[in-house]
Structures are given as structure tokens and as C-alpha cells.
Design a protein around this motif. Sequence first.
Motif, mmCIF file in Angstrom:
data_model
loop_
_atom_site.group_PDB
_atom_site.id
_atom_site.type_symbol
_atom_site.label_atom_id
_atom_site.label_comp_id
_atom_site.label_asym_id
_atom_site.label_seq_id
_atom_site.Cartn_x
_atom_site.Cartn_y
_atom_site.Cartn_z
ATOM 1 N N THR A 140 0.934 -1.513 0.132
ATOM 2 C CA THR A 140 -0.041 0.151 0.042
ATOM 3 C C THR A 140 0.884 1.297 -0.014
ATOM 4 O O THR A 140 0.581 2.204 -0.612
ATOM 5 C CB THR A 140 -0.860 0.078 1.099
ATOM 6 N N MET A 145 1.718 4.690 -3.196
ATOM 7 C CA MET A 145 1.033 6.009 -3.001
ATOM 8 C C MET A 145 1.856 6.993 -2.508
ATOM 9 O O MET A 145 2.942 6.452 -1.832
ATOM 10 C CB MET A 145 -0.326 5.938 -2.325
ATOM 11 N N PHE A 163 -1.050 7.869 1.787
ATOM 12 C CA PHE A 163 -0.885 6.723 2.765
ATOM 13 C C PHE A 163 -1.444 7.240 4.369
ATOM 14 O O PHE A 163 -2.375 6.565 4.785
ATOM 15 C CB PHE A 163 0.532 6.213 2.801
ATOM 16 N N GLY A 181 -4.530 5.779 2.731
ATOM 17 C CA GLY A 181 -3.956 4.357 2.190
ATOM 18 C C GLY A 181 -3.920 3.544 3.528
ATOM 19 O O GLY A 181 -3.912 2.176 3.290
#
Length: 451
Positions: free
Chosen positions: A176, A180, A185, A189
Motif C-alpha cells: 500500500t 501512493m 498513505f 491508504g
Amino acid sequence: MSTPQPPSKTQMRRLAWASLIGTTIEFYDFLISGTAAALVFNKTFFPALGTASATMLSFATLGVAFVARPLGAILFGHYGDRVGRKKTLVSTLLLMGLSTVAVGLLPTTGQIGVLAPILLVLLRVCQGLAVGGEWAGATLLTAENAPEDKRGTYALFPQLGPSLGFVLASTTFLSTRLMMSSESFAAWGWRIPFLLSIVLIAVGMYMRLNIGETATFRQAVGTQKSSRNPFLEAVTRQPREILLGTGAVSMCFAFYYIGVTYLTSYGTEKLGLSQTFVLAVGIAIGATLAVSTIVGARLSDRIGRRRMMSLGNLFSIVFALLMFPILSVGTTWAYIIGACLSQVGVGLAYGPVGAMLPELFATRYRYTGAGLSYNLAGVLGGAVTPLLAVQLQDSFGGLAIGLYLAGVAAVSLLCALAGAETSKRRFDSATDPVAAPVTPSAEADTILPTR
């Protein structure tokens, strides 16, 4: 009343996979909160506080889950000993899954104010109740069906849940994070790993709905020897075993949660390492724990639970004094070595626990007794240690954390030595466990038994 037949090779394989997958999912759900607490909860739910205070409160949200774990062991242990292991494990998995997804949907403090951290704490309590009832039941799925001389090997499967759950959590967060920016995040995220839990829960529910009850429990029910009040019986009949079991396992929790939560924060905030690097090292930490857990469990069938746990605690006493001097070097390799080696002693001692704690207690209250000991150790080792680590680091430096961890490991060593060797005990009676010699089975060198 005829004695229930032991499970076939196919049935045993299904039980082993069900216990492994179930505990992995539950610990994944439990640990992504720990990773999020180290990386984003301090800014998301406690934005008005300074870095140290916000970090400490983030870890405090983990602590409330640990306090709830013994309550979960009592609650779900009651039903596990009364109505069966399988039904109870389905309930714990469902509670954990719904609580985890809810954390992923939770508004921030900036959106709903002080209600956000309050709801976070309540959801962590639900997670604590679930994982508190999970471990003992998942372990009994394999331990109560295993050949007596290979119980450590079979009870290994649920013992891999913490290590594989951490690998899965670190991998999910790392993936994840790589997709990004830091801002994205931190903004949203971090929610993705929590929401993905719904897929894992579906897999776990399928596995658990397609397994049977353990033969030992069915035998106890068939002879009308199930307990009316498992908690009361456990604490009145075997208080010494509960206390020694709790003490012997506390080191595992202390070092484990230093490795999977505090060192994540320490690496990014104190050493200035990138989040992606620290998360990648988390995968290596989990792999190290998995390998050492396998070694500890397998060897415990050969040299005994007590001796194996003592070796793990001795290693941890020595390494506790070396860990933070190694980490303070500040290089990437120093962090890898310090973080990974912190889990070697954990695995060597934790591997035998899946067989040792169930072997301490009678069938009629085994779920409750084993779960209570395990989760009380979680409070002493897992809840207290990360909070103390933050304060010790700020006041005295990393060496103080090492001294504290060495002290915890020394107490666990003494408790392990004071306890009885349990590897020769049988599960064929619903009364108090009695040591009995075990004849090596034909399956001694196999992973799964035959009829």
C-alpha cells in the motif's frame, strides 16, 4: 459409550490448515492495528499531542486490547469447554473480522473529534476479546487430535499464526505504501489493509465451517465430564499451573511486540529509516520468527517442552543486552540484524507453547485454562512492554529497554524451570492431567497422521 475414532490423515490435514489459516488471519487483523499505531495513529487520532505523547497513546490503544484478551479467554473459553471448540472459533473469527473492517471505516479525530479515539479503543477491545478466545481453541484443534509423542509438531500449526500474520500485515502495508505518496498513505491508504480483512475472513470462515470437533472433547462430552463452570474449576484446581504458564510465556509477548510494534516506530522516528524499509524488514522479522518457531516446536517433542523454552529464554536474556547497542549503530544492516535476532529466542520458546499450555490442564476446562494463561502473559508482556519502551527510551535510552527485557526473560526462565515437563502427558482423560509414558507412534517422523 464408544471411544471416538482419531481423525484420518485427510481430516487431520484439514484441521491443521484450519488452525493455521484462522490464527494467521486473526493475528493479521490484530497486528495491522499495531503497525498503524506505530506509523499513523499518532497523527490520525491524537494530532494535538507531541510526538512522544501521541506515540505512547497510540500504543495504549494496543494495550487496551491486551487487557481485554484474558476476558476473551474466559468468555470464549467457557463456551469452548461447554459447547465445543469449532463453534467458538467461528464466533471469534467473525468478531475479529467485523471489528477490523470497522477500524478501516472509522472517521478521524479531525472529522468527528474525541469520539474517534473512543471508538478506536472500543473496537480494539472487541479485537482483544476475539484474539483472547482464538488461540486456545485453534491450538486444541491440532493438539487434542495429535499423536501423543508428536503433539509439539502438530500444535506448531497455530503457533505460526503470529509470524505469518505479521508477514502478511507488513506485506500489505508495504504494498500500500509503495503505491501512493506519504500524504495519501497517511490520509486514507492505511485503511486498505483493514478493509482487505473481509476477504481473509471469508476464507477463514469457509475453512472453519468445514471442520469437525476434536476427538478428546467429544469423548469428554460423551462421558458427561464437561465442566459447568470452566473458569472457576481452572482457577481453583490448577492455580499454580495458570501462574507458572503465564510467567513462562511472558517473554515471548514482550520480545514479540517490541519487534512488531515498537521497533517499527523506533526505526522510523529514532533512526530516521524510511517507512518502506522498516516494513520490508518486518517481513524478514516474521520469517525469522516462523523458522525459529518450527525449530522450537519440533525439538520440544525430542528434548521436552521445558528444556526448549529454557533455551529460548536464555538466548533472549543475552540478546536483550545486545539488541539496542546493535540497533543504535544506525545502519540498515544493524537494524536488520537487531530486529530479526530479537525473534530467535521468541520462536524457540514459543514453538513448544502450543503443546505445553494445553498439556497443563484437564480436558473439561482446558480451553479456559490454556487461554487464560496465554492471554494473561499477553497483558504482562505485550501490553506493558511497548508502553514502557517509549518511556524508558526517552528517559534512559535503549539500554534500559534491554535491561527490562532481560528481566522479563529471566522471570520466564524461572517459571519454565519451576513447571513440570508436560510432553509425556496424555489427553485421554477428562480428569486432572496425569503424567504417563508415551509409546512412540508409527507416525513419529511424519507431519500428518494416518488412522
